[in-house]
Design an enzyme around this catalytic site. Structure first.
Site, PDB file in Angstrom:
ATOM      1  N   HIS A  42       0.807  -1.250   0.092  1.00  0.00           N
ATOM      2  CA  HIS A  42      -0.115   0.054   0.104  1.00  0.00           C
ATOM      3  C   HIS A  42       0.881   1.128   0.048  1.00  0.00           C
ATOM      4  O   HIS A  42       1.091   1.793   1.089  1.00  0.00           O
ATOM      5  CB  HIS A  42      -0.925  -0.019   1.186  1.00  0.00           C
ATOM      6  CG  HIS A  42      -1.838  -1.040   1.294  1.00  0.00           C
ATOM      7  ND1 HIS A  42      -1.382  -2.637   1.425  1.00  0.00           N
ATOM      8  CD2 HIS A  42      -3.153  -1.096   0.984  1.00  0.00           C
ATOM      9  CE1 HIS A  42      -2.418  -3.292   1.498  1.00  0.00           C
ATOM     10  NE2 HIS A  42      -3.475  -2.744   1.063  1.00  0.00           N
ATOM     11  N   SER A 100       6.997   5.553   2.723  1.00  0.00           N
ATOM     12  CA  SER A 100       7.704   4.392   2.519  1.00  0.00           C
ATOM     13  C   SER A 100       8.519   4.199   1.449  1.00  0.00           C
ATOM     14  O   SER A 100       9.567   3.727   1.466  1.00  0.00           O
ATOM     15  CB  SER A 100       7.019   3.214   3.061  1.00  0.00           C
ATOM     16  OG  SER A 100       5.502   2.965   2.479  1.00  0.00           O
ATOM     17  N   GLU A 118      -0.394   0.283  -5.382  1.00  0.00           N
ATOM     18  CA  GLU A 118      -1.305   1.225  -4.813  1.00  0.00           C
ATOM     19  C   GLU A 118      -2.681   1.293  -5.709  1.00  0.00           C
ATOM     20  O   GLU A 118      -2.575   1.518  -6.837  1.00  0.00           O
ATOM     21  CB  GLU A 118      -0.829   2.630  -5.001  1.00  0.00           C
ATOM     22  CG  GLU A 118      -1.734   3.779  -4.378  1.00  0.00           C
ATOM     23  CD  GLU A 118      -2.066   3.505  -3.188  1.00  0.00           C
ATOM     24  OE1 GLU A 118      -3.439   3.621  -2.892  1.00  0.00           O
ATOM     25  OE2 GLU A 118      -1.487   3.313  -1.940  1.00  0.00           O
ATOM     26  N   ASP A 158      -4.070  -4.846  -6.467  1.00  0.00           N
ATOM     27  CA  ASP A 158      -4.420  -4.923  -4.921  1.00  0.00           C
ATOM     28  C   ASP A 158      -2.993  -5.545  -4.561  1.00  0.00           C
ATOM     29  O   ASP A 158      -2.790  -6.620  -4.817  1.00  0.00           O
ATOM     30  CB  ASP A 158      -5.463  -5.745  -4.709  1.00  0.00           C
ATOM     31  CG  ASP A 158      -5.766  -6.034  -3.333  1.00  0.00           C
ATOM     32  OD1 ASP A 158      -5.128  -6.486  -2.714  1.00  0.00           O
ATOM     33  OD2 ASP A 158      -7.184  -5.757  -3.097  1.00  0.00           O
ATOM     34  N   GLY A 159      -2.524  -4.730  -3.407  1.00  0.00           N
ATOM     35  CA  GLY A 159      -1.371  -5.544  -2.827  1.00  0.00           C
ATOM     36  C   GLY A 159      -1.458  -6.590  -2.116  1.00  0.00           C
ATOM     37  O   GLY A 159      -0.549  -7.402  -2.227  1.00  0.00           O
ATOM     38  N   ASP A 179       0.962  -2.153   4.868  1.00  0.00           N
ATOM     39  CA  ASP A 179       0.468  -0.974   5.593  1.00  0.00           C
ATOM     40  C   ASP A 179      -0.866  -0.488   5.010  1.00  0.00           C
ATOM     41  O   ASP A 179      -0.803   0.719   4.376  1.00  0.00           O
ATOM     42  CB  ASP A 179       1.782   0.085   5.455  1.00  0.00           C
ATOM     43  CG  ASP A 179       1.078   1.587   5.892  1.00  0.00           C
ATOM     44  OD1 ASP A 179       0.306   1.513   6.977  1.00  0.00           O
ATOM     45  OD2 ASP A 179       1.783   2.541   5.537  1.00  0.00           O
TER      46      ASP A 179
END
Length: 310
Positions: A42, A100, A118, A158-159, A179
């Site tokens: 994310h 990050s 993302e 989608d992570g 995250d």
């Protein structure tokens, strides 16, 4: 689903904990020459302006990076993180805060790879543009890739779902940061299921999960559920800058849960966490906790700053 924007919270106390720990994890991996893959499930926008836009609404950076900015007595490990932020603010004024992905890119070596995910349609546009500008700036400075393959890959997928396709990585070394915004309850469930699947595919990876400590049941149960994920060892560190607000709203505490942490991390945390409590703490309920253990043997006694609330 897409209401969350991290820009509102950039540089707050939770970011300080998250990114300080992330820097330590990366520095440890850098001790070996073998390349590794950094995965951010994310990624957000990557870089945030603190003097304009979302960050100015609540100025949450004043609970985190702000009080640390001018300190000259930083513990060495914390100074590594602060110096990274300062490199992105060459004027000396705190204007930009790296998320990050930018923290990782700054420390990863040329042979290492970044895989960033993302889903937010606006955030990924900003993320892609921020890295395009970064690569253009590096090219202007004469920095050209000397290794084959694309170093940074950004995906609007989608992570949680995409993580399993990257494991195990070709180099058999990886650091995964999970995250999510936790704006929906299902995020808590998906963190646990994603880790279960990831560890099955790649048991020796290092996995770091940031989580908020809130009144809601799902938040309070998450660390206990993560302690049951099959791994060699886990480490859980949390930071509270105050007690809960009377209305129960607002983020005053957060944690980082790491599977297969570096053996050096506990000692580093025991040095840095008391300092963060002293500088960022707002009342007598400010505290930190460090727990370690394995899925089979349970946790070791926790360590706390002397005099903090139980």
């Amino acid at each position: 689903m897409f209401s969350y924007r991290h820009g509102f919270h950039a540089g707050n106390h939770a970011d300080v904990l998250k990114h300080f720990v992330l820097v330590q994890l990366i520095q440890y991996l850098n001790q070996k020459d073998t390349a590794y893959t950094y995965v951010d499930t994310h990624a957000g926008a990557g870089l945030y302006a603190l003097d304009s836009g979302y960050a100015t609404k609540n100025a949450e950076f004043e609970t985190g990076i702000g009080p640390l900015w001018g300190k000259n007595d930083l513990p060495p490990a914390l100074a590594e993180y602060i110096n990274l932020i300062k490199e992105m603010n060459p004027s000396g004024k705190l204007r930009y805060y790296p998320g990050s992905p930018f923290c990782a890119e700054k420390i990863l070596r040329e042979q290492d790879r970044l895989r960033l995910f993302e889903l937010h349609p606006s955030e990924i546009k900003v993320l892609s543009e921020n890295f395009r500008k970064l690569e253009a700036h590096q090219a202007e400075q004469g920095k050209r890739p000397t290794v084959r393959g694309k170093r940074i890959i950004i995906s609007d997928t989608d992570g949680f779902d995409s993580l399993k396709s990257l494991l195990p990585p070709p180099s058999r070394r990886a650091l995964v940061l999970i995250d999510p915004p936790y704006e929906v309850k299902d995020d808590y469930r998906r963190v646990k299921s994603a880790l279960d699947e990831a560890v099955k595919r790649f048991p020796s990876g290092t996995y770091a999960v940031w989580y908020p400590i809130l009144q809601r049941m799902e938040s309070r149960e998450l660390p206990e559920k993560l302690k049951r994920v099959e791994c060699k060892e886990w480490l859980n560190v949390s930071l509270s800058i105050s007690g809960p607000a009377p209305d129960g709203f607002g983020l005053h505490s957060s944690g980082m849960f790491i599977l297969n942490p570096p053996w050096t991390l506990v000692a580093t945390l025991k040095e840095v966490m008391p300092y963060l409590v002293a500088v960022l703490g707002k009342d007598k309920q400010a505290k930190f906790e460090i727990q370690t253990g394995t899925p089979l043997t349970g946790q070791n006694p926790r360590f706390k700053k002397p005099g903090t609330a139980a």
